[in-house]
Design a protein around this motif. Structure first.
Motif: not given
Lengths: 171, 171
Positions: A115-144
């Motif tokens: 189960p997931h909510i896509t927020i990025a796709q079809k990135l080049s490998d370089d973009e992916f490492f860059d974007v994921y490196g940055s986004l994976s630092m984020n913590k969320f605390d969402i209840q829905d």
């Protein structure tokens, strides 16, 4: 026609997801942020009306609304460069996914259900490492809450249009 | 939150509309092709759940599905440079629009109800005369059915997400 079944999360979650999708997801314009509950399948409209919708009503009626949490992003790398808000797995969401593959409903499952909510796709490998490196630092605390799911169909331009809503606990 | 009520026409009509919207409608990505039945209104989620949805169910239950025709394009010029597929007026669609302004439902109507599917908007005057000159030569012979309407809400990015479907004759 090509159909799919998804949950649209609450506005607050969709707004969070869109803040990323706008930049990183080329499907941004084709569908609002969503949790796919059943992979796309082909069906005739008669079959949808006569068999599938009655079954979906029954499933909705027999499923109580439930809550879920989002705490972090994750990715399908190395299979694809997709980055997503991870929907914390729960018995309820796995049960609902299972039910949506029973009876007359197509039971094809190409992938294990994550189960997931896509927020990025079809990135080049370089973009992916860059974007994921940055986004994976984020913590969320969402209840829905999940109180409904939707049957959608795909238009020629690839966009998805809602055919019908099914309310959990009601049908 | 900001809510609206619209009908999504059948896939064939949405595909026709999108073939124009893609080029001429900057809202192309925000919502699939639609017939607005009620202008956007603001409401709290409690009010939507407790008052508005029950009334919409009742209205849907008391309204039979109906058909409509599309034969030509028309425009709101000179008020705005919007071009649309003209939904042939019928008693049924005007009745449904009326019902959606009764009871607890906001009765604000800024404009006379003109049933339509927008295919071009926010054009410059030059573009408008050019595009309308060309599109207004097209004749259509489309018959379609309205069997449901949808309650939508607007996300921060301006896109619309479906909250619930109401089936005519059922609720």
């Amino acid at each position: 026609m090509r159909y799919g079944i998804a949950v649209f999360p609450s506005k607050k979650v969709q707004d969070v997801a869109n803040s990323y999708r706008k930049r990183y997801d080329p499907h941004y314009a084709l569908i609002p942020p969503h949790i796919t509950l059943k992979e796309p399948f082909d069906a005739e409209e008669d079959e949808i009306e006569e068999k599938i919708i009655p079954e979906l009503k029954q499933i909705a009626k027999n499923t109580e609304p439930f809550s879920y949490g989002i705490y972090k992003v994750s990715s399908f790398s190395p299979v694809t460069n997709t980055i997503y808000l991870k929907v914390e797995p729960s018995e309820e969401i796995f049960d609902l996914n299972e039910k949506l593959h029973t009876g007359s409903l197509p039971d094809k499952k190409d992938f294990k259900f994550v189960p997931h909510i896509t927020i990025a796709q079809k990135l080049s490998d370089d973009e992916f490492f860059d974007v994921y490196g940055s986004l994976s630092m984020n913590k969320f605390d969402i209840q829905d809450n999940i109180g409904r799911f939707q049957l959608l169909y795909q238009l020629e331009n690839g966009a998805w249009s809602v055919y019908e809503t099914f309310r959990l606990g009601e049908g």
